[in-house]
Structure formats: structure tokens, C-alpha cells
Design a protein around this motif. Structure first.
Motif, PDB file in Angstrom:
ATOM      1  N   ALA A 115       0.831  -1.203   0.000  1.00 29.72           N
ATOM      2  CA  ALA A 115       0.000   0.000   0.000  1.00 29.72           C
ATOM      3  C   ALA A 115       0.869   1.258   0.000  1.00 29.72           C
ATOM      4  N   GLY A 116       0.481   2.226  -0.819  1.00 29.71           N
ATOM      5  CA  GLY A 116       1.183   3.499  -0.878  1.00 29.71           C
ATOM      6  C   GLY A 116       2.331   3.547  -1.857  1.00 29.71           C
ATOM      7  N   ASP A 117       2.689   2.413  -2.461  1.00 27.14           N
ATOM      8  CA  ASP A 117       3.794   2.383  -3.422  1.00 27.14           C
ATOM      9  C   ASP A 117       3.422   3.123  -4.706  1.00 27.14           C
ATOM     10  N   CYS A 118       4.463   3.560  -5.401  1.00 29.66           N
ATOM     11  CA  CYS A 118       4.338   4.110  -6.752  1.00 29.66           C
ATOM     12  C   CYS A 118       5.131   3.181  -7.672  1.00 29.66           C
ATOM     13  N   VAL A 119       4.428   2.524  -8.595  1.00 26.59           N
ATOM     14  CA  VAL A 119       5.021   1.430  -9.370  1.00 26.59           C
ATOM     15  C   VAL A 119       4.789   1.635 -10.859  1.00 26.59           C
ATOM     16  N   ILE A 120       5.824   1.392 -11.644  1.00 29.46           N
ATOM     17  CA  ILE A 120       5.645   1.283 -13.087  1.00 29.46           C
ATOM     18  C   ILE A 120       6.092  -0.099 -13.529  1.00 29.46           C
ATOM     19  N   GLY A 121       5.452  -0.593 -14.582  1.00 27.03           N
ATOM     20  CA  GLY A 121       5.823  -1.884 -15.123  1.00 27.03           C
ATOM     21  C   GLY A 121       5.660  -1.881 -16.627  1.00 27.03           C
ATOM     22  N   ALA A 122       6.578  -2.509 -17.308  1.00 28.51           N
ATOM     23  CA  ALA A 122       6.493  -2.588 -18.764  1.00 28.51           C
ATOM     24  C   ALA A 122       5.536  -3.707 -19.153  1.00 28.51           C
ATOM     25  N   ASP A 123       4.313  -3.557 -18.710  1.00 23.87           N
ATOM     26  CA  ASP A 123       3.204  -4.446 -19.051  1.00 23.87           C
ATOM     27  C   ASP A 123       1.935  -3.689 -18.686  1.00 23.87           C
ATOM     28  N   SER A 124       0.979  -3.683 -19.584  1.00 22.38           N
ATOM     29  CA  SER A 124      -0.202  -2.843 -19.379  1.00 22.38           C
ATOM     30  C   SER A 124      -1.027  -3.233 -18.160  1.00 22.38           C
ATOM     31  N   HIS A 125      -0.912  -4.485 -17.713  1.00 18.02           N
ATOM     32  CA  HIS A 125      -1.719  -4.924 -16.570  1.00 18.02           C
ATOM     33  C   HIS A 125      -1.029  -4.716 -15.221  1.00 18.02           C
ATOM     34  N   THR A 126       0.004  -3.880 -15.228  1.00 15.10           N
ATOM     35  CA  THR A 126       0.640  -3.466 -13.975  1.00 15.10           C
ATOM     36  C   THR A 126      -0.361  -2.774 -13.057  1.00 15.10           C
ATOM     37  N   CYS A 127      -1.435  -2.257 -13.619  1.00  9.38           N
ATOM     38  CA  CYS A 127      -2.481  -1.593 -12.821  1.00  9.38           C
ATOM     39  C   CYS A 127      -3.121  -2.529 -11.794  1.00  9.38           C
ATOM     40  N   THR A 128      -2.843  -3.823 -11.873  1.00  7.37           N
ATOM     41  CA  THR A 128      -3.352  -4.808 -10.911  1.00  7.37           C
ATOM     42  C   THR A 128      -3.083  -4.392  -9.462  1.00  7.37           C
ATOM     43  N   TYR A 129      -1.915  -3.799  -9.204  1.00  8.78           N
ATOM     44  CA  TYR A 129      -1.471  -3.555  -7.831  1.00  8.78           C
ATOM     45  C   TYR A 129      -2.251  -2.450  -7.125  1.00  8.78           C
ATOM     46  N   GLY A 130      -3.120  -1.781  -7.857  1.00  9.45           N
ATOM     47  CA  GLY A 130      -4.006  -0.818  -7.217  1.00  9.45           C
ATOM     48  C   GLY A 130      -4.917  -1.468  -6.190  1.00  9.45           C
ATOM     49  N   ALA A 131      -5.110  -2.767  -6.309  1.00  9.82           N
ATOM     50  CA  ALA A 131      -5.915  -3.502  -5.327  1.00  9.82           C
ATOM     51  C   ALA A 131      -5.307  -3.417  -3.935  1.00  9.82           C
ATOM     52  N   LEU A 132      -4.004  -3.183  -3.866  1.00 10.49           N
ATOM     53  CA  LEU A 132      -3.291  -3.109  -2.597  1.00 10.49           C
ATOM     54  C   LEU A 132      -3.224  -1.683  -2.059  1.00 10.49           C
ATOM     55  N   GLY A 133      -3.845  -0.738  -2.763  1.00 13.33           N
ATOM     56  CA  GLY A 133      -3.761   0.660  -2.348  1.00 13.33           C
ATOM     57  C   GLY A 133      -2.515   1.344  -2.844  1.00 13.33           C
ATOM     58  N   ALA A 134      -1.949   0.838  -3.954  1.00 11.76           N
ATOM     59  CA  ALA A 134      -0.764   1.432  -4.568  1.00 11.76           C
ATOM     60  C   ALA A 134      -1.164   2.137  -5.858  1.00 11.76           C
ATOM     61  N   PHE A 135      -0.352   3.111  -6.278  1.00 14.11           N
ATOM     62  CA  PHE A 135      -0.505   3.642  -7.629  1.00 14.11           C
ATOM     63  C   PHE A 135       0.401   2.810  -8.522  1.00 14.11           C
ATOM     64  N   ALA A 136      -0.185   2.150  -9.503  1.00 11.09           N
ATOM     65  CA  ALA A 136       0.592   1.278 -10.379  1.00 11.09           C
ATOM     66  C   ALA A 136       0.047   1.403 -11.789  1.00 11.09           C
ATOM     67  N   THR A 137       0.948   1.535 -12.747  1.00  9.58           N
ATOM     68  CA  THR A 137       0.508   1.721 -14.127  1.00  9.58           C
ATOM     69  C   THR A 137       1.522   1.137 -15.100  1.00  9.58           C
ATOM     70  N   GLY A 138       1.041   0.782 -16.267  1.00  8.18           N
ATOM     71  CA  GLY A 138       1.909   0.242 -17.294  1.00  8.18           C
ATOM     72  C   GLY A 138       2.605   1.339 -18.079  1.00  8.18           C
ATOM     73  N   VAL A 139       3.821   1.042 -18.531  1.00 11.75           N
ATOM     74  CA  VAL A 139       4.609   1.990 -19.332  1.00 11.75           C
ATOM     75  C   VAL A 139       5.299   1.230 -20.450  1.00 11.75           C
ATOM     76  N   GLY A 140       5.931   1.961 -21.350  1.00 15.42           N
ATOM     77  CA  GLY A 140       6.712   1.343 -22.406  1.00 15.42           C
ATOM     78  C   GLY A 140       8.082   0.908 -21.916  1.00 15.42           C
ATOM     79  N   SER A 141       8.741   0.104 -22.710  1.00 14.80           N
ATOM     80  CA  SER A 141      10.047  -0.427 -22.307  1.00 14.80           C
ATOM     81  C   SER A 141      11.101   0.666 -22.161  1.00 14.80           C
ATOM     82  N   THR A 142      10.993   1.753 -22.927  1.00  9.47           N
ATOM     83  CA  THR A 142      11.945   2.856 -22.787  1.00  9.47           C
ATOM     84  C   THR A 142      11.790   3.527 -21.431  1.00  9.47           C
TER      85      THR A 142
END
Length: 423
Positions: A115-142
Motif C-alpha cells: 500500500a502506498g507504493d508508486c510502481v511502473i511496469g512494462a506491461d499494461s496490466h501493472t495496474c493490478t497492484y491498485g488492489a493493494l492501495g498502490a498507484f501502479a501503471t503500465g509503461v513502455g520499455s523505454t
């Protein structure tokens, strides 16, 4: 100034007291993540830019999950590149054959995101971690490459839509039915670059597995992220998995939402997305004249233990229909092991299913269940675009594990509640 939950997390990570929707910010990252498809591209960008080390070996994760065990020479080379990079930079959270799992099930299970983390992942379904109360979003590989080197990423602060959940879900209605219902209501671009913030008394009736499933598919509505409040269910989940100190952010009572959508969970029925969009939703009862060739139960959307339990509740003591291929993919090795310990695996095999090692394989038309011309599949995955799981003329119907299992037994799309009535 009043802020949403997402805006508070972003403001804190940008070192600011407040942020507004539409502002560009540069935020500190708690985790930068990649998989066996996206990480090799990020590695090339990382090296081309002249970077020689990652910002924090404990805040980078790489999970080999799409084509592992490797299906061909190209996937073997990609995995080798990831292994070499992880070894060179002493990446703490590197998961390969034997300890890997589907990334967006594995990282929450391991307590790597909190909870409370700020996360990026090079996969569009990185948004999964919002279930834990984190900000998480997908980004490009660059962006992943830049994140690995600097520990930072830029964002445009998203506006938000509030999803107010009331009521209690009925039997054999899961988080998958909830998110499919929402996407059917607002469309695949209904939350484009917005934050979907879930709240209301109905949240308490959703398990962590339900919430992970719901946030996983926020991107299918075009959302930048999905996020749930941190409650007793979240805290209990985190306490079992990590000693890290999390931070709870709460939206202000007068937070600026673009709109509010009301969903009564008690009104939701088993729901299926017909081809070729997740928004093409119908009650499962409307598919009973649609014969199928295959079902897949697994993926980062529905491969967790509760999903296996749902499949077991339908498949135990029954057998899949003649001509139906039933593929079950536990999302992690722990889920796989628990399926063996609890007798789920034996019941699946007796029912005529196969059980795969954790992999994303069939979801993206990679391997372990590719469809031929004209074949139909009921799948617990998250996308059903043209050619998503194989031939362009094949069809994918998105559904919950309950509905997929019932459809396997009947040989056509089926409402799983009929089996509840038999018990």
C-alpha cells in the motif's frame, strides 16, 4: 486542496503538497518491473543510453512468465538476456523457472508491492497492484529503462472516476463479473487516462483476489490505473506477506471526481464478454446456444487460489464435454502446490483437464492453447480482440472461472449457478 487517493500518492512521491489533474510531475518510484517480453527491449535502451547500473537492485523486478519454460529459440534468447542482466546487476526480485509465476499474481503474493507504493511496469496490466492501495501503471520499455537507471518516472496526473460499490455479490458472482459489468457500462475508452477509484460499502464484500482481478482489467476501460481503499482485508493480506512499512492514503471527502458511477453488487449476474471487445458484455444465460472448443482458467486476471477453488467447485466429480479442451493454469508455484495439496489438481485431471506450469502463454496467443480457424474459447483472461489467442477467425469469450468451468462441462457457454442449484 482536496485530492483523490491516486493524486495523494503521486503528490507525495513527487515531493509536493498537492497536485492537480493534468499536471506533469516527476515522481520517485518504489518499483520498476518487467517481464521476459518487455525487459529485453528495456535492456537494449538502458545500454544504448549509456547506463551502467540500476538505481536500486531491490526496487527492480523481472519475472519470466510469458514464454517460460521457453517455447522456442527466440524466447530462449530473450530469457537469457534477462538472466544475464539480472545477474550482472544483482537484481533481488528475479523470478525464473521453478520459482516464477505470472507477474501480476506473483508480486502481490511475495509482498513486493505494498500500500502506498508508486510502481511502473512494462506491461499494461501493472495496474493490478491498485488492489493493494498502490498507484501502479503500465509503461513502455523505454520508460522502464529510464526508471531502472534513475528511479523516477514522469506522469500526467490523471483525473478520476469514483465507482461506488453497494450491496453484496450473489453466489458464483466474482470480481471478474464486477469488472466486466463496469466495462460493459462505460466502454473500452470510458476511463481513458483516468483513475478508477473504487469505494463504498460493497468493497468489504470483495476479497483481495476479487480486487486484484478488478484492478487488473482497469486498463480494458482505458484507465491509467485502478485503486481500492486500504481496509482490514488489505491490511490482513499485507501482514501475511511483508515486514515493510506501508502507507495508507485516503481520498478527501470532497475530492474532485469527474463523475460517480453506482454499482449494486447484488444486481450483478455471471457475465461474459462476447467477441471482439471486453465491453461487449452479456449475461452468461445468453450464450447457451454457443458451442465451444476450449476453456482456459488462469492468467494474471484469474489464476489465483480463489479462482482455482471456483473451478474446483464446478469440476469436482464431473467431466468436461466431449470435444472441449480444458486448460487450467495456476498463476504461481504456491498456487500450483496448494492445488496439489488440497486435491484440486487430481479433480481437474479426473475431469479431463490439463494443468500447466504458471505462464501467460495462451492469453496473448503465445503457446499452451492457441486457437485454430473458427474455434471458440471461454477464457478467464482479460482481452478478446481479433486474433488475440490464435487465428483471426477464432473467438474468445471472457468470463469468470465459475462460468468457464460450467461451460467446459456443458460444451457451450453456461451460467454456473445451475450447478449451485444441484447441490
Amino acid at each position: 486542496m482536496a485530492m483523490t487517493m491516486t493524486q495523494k500518492i503521486l503528490a507525495d512521491h513527487a515531493g509536493r503538497k498537492e497536485v492537480r489533474a493534468g499536471e506533469l510531475i516527476n515522481a520517485e518510484l518504489d518499483l520498476v518491473h518487467g517481464n521476459d517480453i518487455t525487459t529485453p527491449v528495456a535492456i537494449k535502451a538502458f545500454e544504448k543510453a549509456g547506463f551502467t547500473k540500476v538505481f536500486d537492485k531491490d526496487k527492480v523486478s523481472i519475472v519470466l512468465d510469458h514464454f517460460v519454460p521457453n517455447k522456442d529459440i527466440k524466447s530462449a534468447e530473450q530469457s537469457k538476456q534477462c538472466r544475464n542482466f539480472a545477474s550482472c546487476h544483482h537484481i533481488s526480485h528475479f523470478y525464473d523457472v521453478g520459482k516464477m509465476g505470472i507477474e501480476h499474481a506473483l508480486l502481490p503474493e511475495k509482498g513486493i508491492v505494498i500500500a502506498g507504493d508508486c510502481v511502473i511496469g512494462a506491461d499494461s496490466h501493472t495496474c493490478t497492484y491498485g488492489a493493494l492501495g498502490a498507484f501502479a501503471t503500465g509503461v513502455g520499455s523505454t520508460d522502464m529503462a529510464a526508471g531502472m537507471a534513475t528511479g523516477k518516472a514522469w506522469f500526467k496526473v490523471p483525473p478520476a472516476i469514483r465507482i461506488n460499490l453497494t450491496g453484496k455479490p450473489g453466489s458464483m458472482v466474482s470480481g471478474k463479473d464486477v469488472i466486466l459489468t463496469l466495462i460493459g457500462m462505460i466502454g473500452v475508452d470510458g476511463a481513458l487516462y483516468k483513475s478508477l477509484e473504487f469505494s463504498g460499502p460493497g468493497v468489504s464484500y470483495l476479497s483481495m483476489d476479487d480486487r486484484l482481478c478488478i484492478c487488473n482489467m482497469a486498463i480494458e476501460a482505458g484507465a491509467k490505473n485502478g485503486i481500492f481503499p486500504v481496509d482490514e482485508t488489505t491490511i490482513a493480506y499485507l501482514k501475511e506477506r511483508t515486514d515493510r512499512k506501508w502507507k495508507v492514503y485516503e481520498a478527501d471527502d470532497d475530492a474532485p471526481y469527474e463523475k460517480m458511477i453506482e454499482i449494486d453488487l447484488s444486481s450483478i449476474v455471471p457475465t461474459v464478454s462476447f467477441p471482439h471487445l471486453p465491453s461487449n458484455t452479456h449475461p452468461a444465460t445468453e450464450g447457451e446456444n454457443i458451442p465451444i472448443d476450449q476453456i482456459v482458467i488462469g492468467s494474471c486476471t484469474n489464476g489465483r487460489l480463489e479462482d482455482m477453488e471456483a473451478a474446483y467447485s464446478i469440476l469436482k466429480g464431473r467431466h468436461v464435454a466431449e470435444g472441449v479442451r480444458a486448460i487450467i493454469i495456476p498463476a504461481t508455484m504456491d498456487v500450483y502446490k496448494t492445488c496439489i495439496q488440497k486435491g484440486y489438481a487430481e479433480a481437474f485431471i479426473d475431469a479431463g483437464c490439463i494443468i500447466s506450469t504458471p505462464t501467460c502463454g495462451p492469453c496473448l496467443g503465445g503457446y499452451m492453447g492457441i486457437l485454430a480457424d473458427g474455434e471458440r474459447c471461454v477464457s478467464t483472461t482479460n482481452r478478446n480482440f481479433v486474433g488475440r489467442m490464435g487465428a483471426k477467425t477464432s473467438e474468445v469469450y471472457l468470463a469468470s472461472p465459475y462460468t468457464a468451468a460450467a461451460s467446459a462441462i456443458d460444451g457451450h457457454i453456461s451460467d454456473p449457478r445451475k450447478y449451485l442449484e444441484e447441490k
